[in-house]
Motif scaffolding. Structure first.
Motif, PDB file in Angstrom:
ATOM      1  N   ASP A  54       0.870  -1.175   0.000  1.00  0.00           N
ATOM      2  CA  ASP A  54       0.000   0.000   0.000  1.00  0.00           C
ATOM      3  C   ASP A  54       0.910   1.229   0.000  1.00  0.00           C
ATOM      4  OD1 ASP A  54      -1.517   2.192   0.669  1.00  0.00           O
ATOM      5  OD2 ASP A  54      -2.476   1.286   2.430  1.00  0.00           O
ATOM      6  N   GLU A 174     -10.143   2.487  -4.669  1.00  0.00           N
ATOM      7  CA  GLU A 174      -9.712   2.602  -3.268  1.00  0.00           C
ATOM      8  C   GLU A 174     -10.919   2.528  -2.334  1.00  0.00           C
ATOM      9  OE1 GLU A 174      -7.573   6.204  -2.569  1.00  0.00           O
ATOM     10  OE2 GLU A 174      -6.740   5.549  -0.656  1.00  0.00           O
ATOM     11  N   SER A 348      -8.060   3.779   9.143  1.00  0.00           N
ATOM     12  CA  SER A 348      -6.850   4.562   8.832  1.00  0.00           C
ATOM     13  C   SER A 348      -6.786   5.782   9.749  1.00  0.00           C
ATOM     14  CB  SER A 348      -6.819   4.919   7.349  1.00  0.00           C
ATOM     15  OG  SER A 348      -5.533   5.402   7.006  1.00  0.00           O
TER      16      SER A 348
HETATM   17 CA   LIG Z   1      -4.392   5.127   2.670  1.00  0.00          CA
END
Ligand SMILES: [Ca+2]
Ligand SMILES: Nc1ncnc2c1ncn2[C@@H]1O[C@H](COP(=O)(O)OP(=O)(O)O)[C@@H](O)[C@H]1O
Length: 497
Positions: A54, A174, A348
């Motif tokens: 990533d 995404e 995240s």
């Molecule tokens: Ca990210």
């Protein structure tokens, strides 16, 4: 005596034929159970692996996934077996020294070599997906972004794995793959359960993805992704806001406050007592703000905190356009958004920030969340540094801004209210695997989620053994009972006489 002799003669238990039948029966039952236990043992498990890098705007992380080779389509059985955080910044920061971008991946690649058994190296696919940092670099300087990809591809080709390519993934991918990951790990897809929406906050972009019943995709086709997974159709709404990751929004709010090119900026999103000299050229060096650079601008400005949540929120609001909307409803910046529905997983930077602020428990009423952020922002910088000596000062200085941005984005951007705010869960991992787009990306590229529901799984070994044992016992009991009509009559005869 004579009665006893007669009984012995007529008792079928004592005839050679019944003894032979019983012995054969018992041997057969023992053999059957033994075969069930020994011969139907599951095959020794062979594992397969897949690796995804990533390449985010702020850093790169490597994830290794593993799954049993047989019947993988059965269940959500792909799990994260290892992760490695690459030292240094994201690959887009190596625009002027691309070879170093390739070099930076080496430590994690060596770790991956140790983690995956060597006989599986050749068959293990390796992917690199880059997100908003590289999207921005590609907009700004596509030659530089090509150079970075060339360097990282070269480095990855020298690995023993089966390198499948390095590319920028679209914002739509995404968002959609983040949603697939969350729902796959939660086992929601296979069971056809109500799905969980996905909220992903990065440094350079942010994504929102969810299924809404009253949304068929026709109003804004570019926000629609359809999937057929395990026999269920999903019409997913997804949008990625480029420049709305927390690092780029911080630049945008600073740009808003430095439009006239001042020498000092009094910033309510930073703590009282915080002060730093910031370079104008560095601040405006991204396509999210480059067109707003004050001309002429001094070389630097003094960035000074005043620590005021409400004022900070006022500044943050300026990065959103809430007025233009050509659809029936919008989130912000004229982007269509259907009405929010169902539970949401926020991961995240949503998690990092809310976890630091002790706000992952969303049963805390929204008003109290705001109060807590207000208190945090109002705490002097010296006190904050003393209180958290082990946390990176760059992160520490920005949690007031980041918390304010998150609340503003969720409530005023996406229209979460105090009623449905508790539907959001701030999460880092689901069952030991990180929430993020990488797992969904790999599942898709390796065709690991079938469109149709798989056949019913065969009986597991334990269940098979139990059933054979039960049948064997029943057979035994049946043999006994089948002999009963003869046996009791014989034994009772002497009493009748
Ligand atoms: Ca990210
Ligand atoms: N411990 C942490 N505290 C606060 N923020 C963090 C922490 N770890 C990572 N982050 C932030 O999370 C974000 C991750 O974004 P990233 O995935 O690199 O970017 P993008 O998805 O936009 O390409 C960055 O803003 C990074 O600074």
């Amino acid at each position: 005596m004579s009665a006893q002799r007669e009984m012995k003669e007529k008792n079928p238990w004592h005839t050679p034929a019944t003894i032979i039948i019983t012995v054969i029966g018992v041997i057969a039952i023992v053999a059957l159970v033994t075969v069930a236990v020994l011969q139907n043992k599951p095959l020794p498990k062979k594992y397969k692996y897949g690796i995804v890098l990533d390449a985010g705007s702020s850093h790169t992380a490597l994830y290794i996934y593993g799954w049993p080779a047989e019947k993988v389509n059965d269940t959500g059985r792909v799990v994260q077996v290892h992760s490695c955080k690459v030292k240094g910044p994201g690959i887009s920061s190596y625009a002027s020294a691309p070879l170093n971008a390739g070099e930076s991946l080496k430590v994690c690649m060596l770790e991956a070599k140790d983690q995956v058994p060597s006989k599986r190296h050749q068959e293990t696919p390796l992917y690199l997906g880059a997100t908003a940092g590289m999207r921005l670099l590609n907009i700004e300087n596509s030659t530089a972004s090509d150079g970075v990809f060339q360097a990282v591809s070269q480095a990855l080709q020298t690995s023993p794995f089966s390198f499948q390519g390095a590319r920028i993934i679209s914002g739509q991918e995404e968002g959609a793959f983040g949603w697939v990951t969350v729902n796959y790990l939660d086992d929601r897809l296979k069971q056809g359960l109500e799905t969980t929406g996905a909220l992903d906050l990065g440094g350079a972009s942010t994504q929102i993805s969810f299924v809404s019943d009253n949304y068929d995709g026709s109003e804004s086709p570019k926000n629609s992704v359809t999937f057929r997974l395990y026999g269920n159709d999903y019409n997913l709404y997804t949008h990625s806001f480029l420049c709305y990751g927390k690092d780029q929004v911080l630049r945008m709010t600073l740009a808003h406050q430095t439009q006239s090119g001042p020498a000092t900026v009094l910033d309510p999103c930073f703590h009282r007592g915080y002060t730093a000299i910031k370079n104008y050229t560095v601040l405006y060096d991204t396509p999210c703000v480059s067109d707003r650079k004050p001309q002429p601008a001094p070389a630097s400005f003094n960035h000074t905190g005043t620590g005021d949540f409400q004022e900070c929120q006022r500044v943050v609001r300026n990065v959103f356009n809430f007025t233009d909307c050509k659809y029936s409803r919008c989130s912000f910046n004229g982007v269509f958004q259907p009405s929010l529905q169902g539970p949401f997983g926020a991961f995240s930077a949503y998690y990092f920030v809310m976890n630091f602020l002790n706000l992952t428990d969303t049963s805390t009423p929204l008003e109290d969340v705001k109060k807590k952020i207000t208190n945090y922002c109002a705490t002097p910088w010296e006190q904050i540094k003393e209180q958290y000596p082990h946390i990176k000062q760059k992160y520490l200085a920005e949690y007031c801004f980041s918390g304010t941005y998150i609340i503003t984005l969720l409530t005023e951007g996406y229209n979460f209210t105090s009623e449905n705010y508790p539907n959001i869960k701030f999460i880092k991992k689901i069952k030991d695997s990180d929430a993020g787009w990488t797992l969904g990306y790999m599942l898709n590229l390796t065709n690991m989620i079938p469109a149709e529901a798989p056949d019913k799984p065969p009986l597991p070994h334990g269940g098979y053994v139990s059933i054979v044992t039960i049948i064997a016992i029943l057979l035994f009991v049946l043999i006994i009972f089948s002999l009963r009509p003869i046996w009791p009559r014989c034994s009772k005869r002497p009493q009748i006489i």
